[in-house]
Design a protein around this motif. Structure first.
Motif, PDB file in Angstrom:
ATOM      1  N   GLU A  12     -26.805   4.052 -26.742  1.00  0.00           N
ATOM      2  CA  GLU A  12     -25.575   3.466 -27.303  1.00  0.00           C
ATOM      3  C   GLU A  12     -25.879   2.707 -28.595  1.00  0.00           C
ATOM      4  O   GLU A  12     -25.055   2.660 -29.498  1.00  0.00           O
ATOM      5  CB  GLU A  12     -24.910   2.538 -26.280  1.00  0.00           C
ATOM      6  CG  GLU A  12     -24.155   3.278 -25.171  1.00  0.00           C
ATOM      7  CD  GLU A  12     -22.786   3.811 -25.622  1.00  0.00           C
ATOM      8  OE1 GLU A  12     -22.274   3.354 -26.649  1.00  0.00           O
ATOM      9  OE2 GLU A  12     -22.246   4.703 -24.925  1.00  0.00           O
ATOM     10  N   ILE A  35     -19.922  10.922 -29.837  1.00  0.00           N
ATOM     11  CA  ILE A  35     -20.776  12.094 -29.600  1.00  0.00           C
ATOM     12  C   ILE A  35     -20.089  13.030 -28.602  1.00  0.00           C
ATOM     13  O   ILE A  35     -20.132  14.249 -28.730  1.00  0.00           O
ATOM     14  CB  ILE A  35     -22.163  11.679 -29.028  1.00  0.00           C
ATOM     15  CG1 ILE A  35     -22.889  10.750 -30.010  1.00  0.00           C
ATOM     16  CG2 ILE A  35     -23.020  12.900 -28.710  1.00  0.00           C
ATOM     17  CD1 ILE A  35     -24.197  10.187 -29.445  1.00  0.00           C
ATOM     18  N   TYR A  62     -27.176  14.392 -22.755  1.00  0.00           N
ATOM     19  CA  TYR A  62     -26.438  15.351 -23.583  1.00  0.00           C
ATOM     20  C   TYR A  62     -26.601  15.002 -25.060  1.00  0.00           C
ATOM     21  O   TYR A  62     -26.585  13.821 -25.435  1.00  0.00           O
ATOM     22  CB  TYR A  62     -24.934  15.330 -23.232  1.00  0.00           C
ATOM     23  CG  TYR A  62     -24.152  16.243 -24.137  1.00  0.00           C
ATOM     24  CD1 TYR A  62     -24.058  17.603 -23.859  1.00  0.00           C
ATOM     25  CD2 TYR A  62     -23.571  15.754 -25.304  1.00  0.00           C
ATOM     26  CE1 TYR A  62     -23.391  18.459 -24.718  1.00  0.00           C
ATOM     27  CE2 TYR A  62     -22.906  16.605 -26.172  1.00  0.00           C
ATOM     28  CZ  TYR A  62     -22.815  17.956 -25.880  1.00  0.00           C
ATOM     29  OH  TYR A  62     -22.173  18.798 -26.740  1.00  0.00           O
ATOM     30  N   ASN A 109     -17.294   6.898 -27.365  1.00  0.00           N
ATOM     31  CA  ASN A 109     -18.601   7.368 -27.834  1.00  0.00           C
ATOM     32  C   ASN A 109     -18.341   8.714 -28.502  1.00  0.00           C
ATOM     33  O   ASN A 109     -18.136   9.716 -27.818  1.00  0.00           O
ATOM     34  CB  ASN A 109     -19.563   7.498 -26.659  1.00  0.00           C
ATOM     35  CG  ASN A 109     -20.926   7.997 -27.101  1.00  0.00           C
ATOM     36  OD1 ASN A 109     -21.055   8.636 -28.153  1.00  0.00           O
ATOM     37  ND2 ASN A 109     -21.939   7.720 -26.313  1.00  0.00           N
ATOM     38  N   LEU A 167     -16.765   0.379 -19.230  1.00  0.00           N
ATOM     39  CA  LEU A 167     -16.463   1.249 -20.364  1.00  0.00           C
ATOM     40  C   LEU A 167     -17.380   2.460 -20.369  1.00  0.00           C
ATOM     41  O   LEU A 167     -16.941   3.558 -20.108  1.00  0.00           O
ATOM     42  CB  LEU A 167     -16.521   0.483 -21.693  1.00  0.00           C
ATOM     43  CG  LEU A 167     -15.931   1.213 -22.887  1.00  0.00           C
ATOM     44  CD1 LEU A 167     -14.433   1.469 -22.693  1.00  0.00           C
ATOM     45  CD2 LEU A 167     -16.161   0.428 -24.169  1.00  0.00           C
ATOM     46  N   ARG A 168     -18.645   2.261 -20.692  1.00  0.00           N
ATOM     47  CA  ARG A 168     -19.681   3.298 -20.543  1.00  0.00           C
ATOM     48  C   ARG A 168     -20.994   2.556 -20.307  1.00  0.00           C
ATOM     49  O   ARG A 168     -21.142   1.424 -20.750  1.00  0.00           O
ATOM     50  CB  ARG A 168     -19.844   4.138 -21.836  1.00  0.00           C
ATOM     51  CG  ARG A 168     -18.665   4.962 -22.256  1.00  0.00           C
ATOM     52  CD  ARG A 168     -18.987   5.716 -23.562  1.00  0.00           C
ATOM     53  NE  ARG A 168     -19.464   4.828 -24.613  1.00  0.00           N
ATOM     54  CZ  ARG A 168     -18.677   4.122 -25.414  1.00  0.00           C
ATOM     55  NH1 ARG A 168     -17.379   4.192 -25.310  1.00  0.00           N
ATOM     56  NH2 ARG A 168     -19.213   3.322 -26.331  1.00  0.00           N
ATOM     57  N   ASN A 170     -27.330  12.310 -16.993  1.00  0.00           N
ATOM     58  CA  ASN A 170     -27.180  13.696 -17.430  1.00  0.00           C
ATOM     59  C   ASN A 170     -27.215  13.719 -18.957  1.00  0.00           C
ATOM     60  O   ASN A 170     -26.186  13.594 -19.619  1.00  0.00           O
ATOM     61  CB  ASN A 170     -25.845  14.194 -16.857  1.00  0.00           C
ATOM     62  CG  ASN A 170     -25.533  15.627 -17.194  1.00  0.00           C
ATOM     63  OD1 ASN A 170     -26.229  16.276 -17.963  1.00  0.00           O
ATOM     64  ND2 ASN A 170     -24.446  16.112 -16.639  1.00  0.00           N
ATOM     65  N   PHE A 211     -24.278  -4.621 -27.916  1.00  0.00           N
ATOM     66  CA  PHE A 211     -23.802  -5.637 -28.857  1.00  0.00           C
ATOM     67  C   PHE A 211     -24.299  -7.035 -28.505  1.00  0.00           C
ATOM     68  O   PHE A 211     -23.892  -8.009 -29.120  1.00  0.00           O
ATOM     69  CB  PHE A 211     -22.265  -5.629 -28.921  1.00  0.00           C
ATOM     70  CG  PHE A 211     -21.728  -4.379 -29.551  1.00  0.00           C
ATOM     71  CD1 PHE A 211     -21.892  -4.153 -30.914  1.00  0.00           C
ATOM     72  CD2 PHE A 211     -21.071  -3.417 -28.803  1.00  0.00           C
ATOM     73  CE1 PHE A 211     -21.408  -3.000 -31.506  1.00  0.00           C
ATOM     74  CE2 PHE A 211     -20.583  -2.254 -29.380  1.00  0.00           C
ATOM     75  CZ  PHE A 211     -20.759  -2.044 -30.743  1.00  0.00           C
ATOM     76  N   PRO A 267     -17.592  16.676 -14.973  1.00  0.00           N
ATOM     77  CA  PRO A 267     -17.769  16.884 -13.529  1.00  0.00           C
ATOM     78  C   PRO A 267     -16.646  16.254 -12.701  1.00  0.00           C
ATOM     79  O   PRO A 267     -16.251  16.799 -11.679  1.00  0.00           O
ATOM     80  CB  PRO A 267     -19.104  16.215 -13.210  1.00  0.00           C
ATOM     81  CG  PRO A 267     -19.703  15.793 -14.497  1.00  0.00           C
ATOM     82  CD  PRO A 267     -18.687  15.923 -15.576  1.00  0.00           C
ATOM     83  N   GLY A 269     -28.303  10.930 -28.898  1.00  0.00           N
ATOM     84  CA  GLY A 269     -27.671  11.530 -27.724  1.00  0.00           C
ATOM     85  C   GLY A 269     -26.935  10.526 -26.874  1.00  0.00           C
ATOM     86  O   GLY A 269     -26.746   9.364 -27.279  1.00  0.00           O
ATOM     87  N   THR A 270     -26.553  10.972 -25.685  1.00  0.00           N
ATOM     88  CA  THR A 270     -25.810  10.095 -24.780  1.00  0.00           C
ATOM     89  C   THR A 270     -25.975  10.602 -23.347  1.00  0.00           C
ATOM     90  O   THR A 270     -26.585  11.644 -23.127  1.00  0.00           O
ATOM     91  CB  THR A 270     -24.320  10.039 -25.179  1.00  0.00           C
ATOM     92  OG1 THR A 270     -23.664   9.059 -24.389  1.00  0.00           O
ATOM     93  CG2 THR A 270     -23.631  11.379 -24.964  1.00  0.00           C
ATOM     94  N   MET A 271     -25.453   9.841 -22.399  1.00  0.00           N
ATOM     95  CA  MET A 271     -25.512  10.243 -20.997  1.00  0.00           C
ATOM     96  C   MET A 271     -24.128  10.606 -20.495  1.00  0.00           C
ATOM     97  O   MET A 271     -23.167   9.878 -20.725  1.00  0.00           O
ATOM     98  CB  MET A 271     -26.049   9.093 -20.120  1.00  0.00           C
ATOM     99  CG  MET A 271     -27.505   8.804 -20.343  1.00  0.00           C
ATOM    100  SD  MET A 271     -28.547  10.193 -19.883  1.00  0.00           S
ATOM    101  CE  MET A 271     -30.141   9.532 -20.413  1.00  0.00           C
ATOM    102  N   LEU A 272     -24.061  11.706 -19.753  1.00  0.00           N
ATOM    103  CA  LEU A 272     -22.848  12.059 -19.024  1.00  0.00           C
ATOM    104  C   LEU A 272     -23.073  11.697 -17.561  1.00  0.00           C
ATOM    105  O   LEU A 272     -24.211  11.498 -17.121  1.00  0.00           O
ATOM    106  CB  LEU A 272     -22.594  13.564 -19.125  1.00  0.00           C
ATOM    107  CG  LEU A 272     -22.326  14.128 -20.524  1.00  0.00           C
ATOM    108  CD1 LEU A 272     -22.293  15.647 -20.468  1.00  0.00           C
ATOM    109  CD2 LEU A 272     -21.015  13.590 -21.062  1.00  0.00           C
ATOM    110  N   ARG A 273     -21.973  11.654 -16.800  1.00  0.00           N
ATOM    111  CA  ARG A 273     -22.069  11.495 -15.354  1.00  0.00           C
ATOM    112  C   ARG A 273     -22.953  12.613 -14.794  1.00  0.00           C
ATOM    113  O   ARG A 273     -22.932  13.732 -15.302  1.00  0.00           O
ATOM    114  CB  ARG A 273     -20.634  11.585 -14.780  1.00  0.00           C
ATOM    115  CG  ARG A 273     -20.474  11.384 -13.295  1.00  0.00           C
ATOM    116  CD  ARG A 273     -20.943  10.033 -12.824  1.00  0.00           C
ATOM    117  NE  ARG A 273     -20.379   8.916 -13.547  1.00  0.00           N
ATOM    118  CZ  ARG A 273     -19.256   8.294 -13.210  1.00  0.00           C
ATOM    119  NH1 ARG A 273     -18.557   8.685 -12.188  1.00  0.00           N
ATOM    120  NH2 ARG A 273     -18.838   7.254 -13.909  1.00  0.00           N
ATOM    121  N   LYS A 324      -9.823   8.045 -20.252  1.00  0.00           N
ATOM    122  CA  LYS A 324      -9.532   6.621 -20.045  1.00  0.00           C
ATOM    123  C   LYS A 324      -8.277   6.268 -20.833  1.00  0.00           C
ATOM    124  O   LYS A 324      -8.067   6.784 -21.944  1.00  0.00           O
ATOM    125  CB  LYS A 324     -10.686   5.763 -20.581  1.00  0.00           C
ATOM    126  CG  LYS A 324     -11.993   5.975 -19.857  1.00  0.00           C
ATOM    127  CD  LYS A 324     -13.054   5.025 -20.401  1.00  0.00           C
ATOM    128  CE  LYS A 324     -14.412   5.348 -19.802  1.00  0.00           C
ATOM    129  NZ  LYS A 324     -15.345   5.845 -20.793  1.00  0.00           N
TER     130      LYS A 324
END
Lengths: 80, 231
Positions: B94, A70, B148, A68, B57-58, B146, B65, A16, B100-104, A40
């Motif tokens: 994470e 994925i 994913y 990540n 970072l994310r 979001n 950790f 996006p 899965g993971t999250m997008l913006r 990045k």
């Protein structure tokens, strides 16, 4: 040794931010722009002179933390 | 019964969760600093919302950790109930405790508003006092919600009834317009294959008492209490 690391979204993953930038460029008159992707960039100094070992370390960092896998892919260059 | 709430640097919904479990549901609560390596005999773990490590970072990438996460993983693999809310959900993703993971968010905006979510599976430790198909009004507050995952994992989530909450209209229709953030399949909350770990983006702790005008979130936290009581 210095490592320069790029982490970017994989092809096919919606970006996006890239889309927003693309629209902004378009509205500024840059009409021939397509497929903007945001990523990045990280730099780090490694206390390691052995290139193969440095590469293994950087790869480990990318796999474990910096990307990540994925949704992201990474590439890096080593200098020095 | 003792509920453990993990506090990361940057958690900011920890005390809301504490308030609901302690003052609304009448349970013992213990706050667990992220440097701890033991969970001190708790019956359930909450990973609260917030901005652990500034989302650097994310979201959730560094918090996973934290020393306490080894104990959380052990607790989860022993069947213990783990609920991750918002940033807590991102940390669970994470950490690999959920797939899965999250997008913006698709709109790129930080969205803070009430949403409707449909209870897709009421036979879980987190939804046992809900009706299947019930619509809950619960607020979201996030920039990265979001959801994913790859198509194979998504098919698995669907086949195993692991999608517990979907964004919907007020009358329970799961439509693209009802999805605030672009999540795949309108996903608002998923559980692991074993069923004891749930991640959700909406904040049930923000709407769990009548004085706030909305008690819908109470059902989720009360379900956990009921589940532990039964066991």
């Amino acid at each position: 040794m210095k490592a320069k690391i790029h982490v970017t979204l994989k092809q096919g993953i919606l970006d996006p931010q890239g889309k927003a930038i693309e629209h902004a460029l378009d509205s500024l008159g840059f009409k021939n722009v397509a497929n903007v992707r945001v990523g990045k960039y990280m730099e780090l100094d490694l206390d390691q002179n052995d290139r193969a070992k440095a590469e293994a370390e950087v790869k480990g960092m990318c796999e474990k933390l910096l990307a990540n896998t994925i949704i992201e892919e990474y590439r890096y260059e080593l200098q020095g | 019964m003792k509920i453990g709430i993990v506090v990361f640097p940057g958690s900011n919904c920890d005390h809301d969760c504490e308030h609901v479990f302690k003052d609304v549901l009448g349970q013992d609560v213990t706050m667990i600093w992220h440097k701890e390596t033991s969970l001190a005999g708790v019956d359930a773990i909450i990973l609260p919302g917030g901005f652990s490590y500034g989302d650097y970072l994310r979201t959730g990438a560094i918090a996973r950790f934290s020393p306490v996460m080894n104990a959380v993983k052990e607790f989860a693999s022993g069947g213990g109930l783990v609920l991750g809310i918002c940033n807590g959900f991102q940390i669970l993703l994470e950490a690999g405790l959920l797939p899965g993971t999250m997008l913006r968010n698709k709109s790129l905006h930080f969205i803070c508003r009430e949403t409707c979510i449909k209870v897709e599976n009421a036979a879980t430790p987190f939804t046992n006092v809900c009706r299947s198909g019930q619509v809950l009004k619960i607020p979201i507050a996030h920039a990265d919600g979001n959801y994913y995952t790859d198509p194979v994992t998504l098919a698995g989530l669907q086949a195993n009834a692991q999608i517990i909450f979907r964004y919907s209209t007020a009358d329970g229709k799961v439509t693209p317009e009802a999805c605030p953030n672009g999540s795949l399949d309108n996903i608002a909350g998923i559980r692991n294959a074993e069923g004891n770990v749930l991640g959700m983006m909406p904040h049930p702790e923000r709407c769990a008492e009548s004085i706030l005008g909305n008690e819908d979130g109470r059902t989720i936290l009360l379900s956990m209490v009921e589940e532990i009581r039964k066991a």
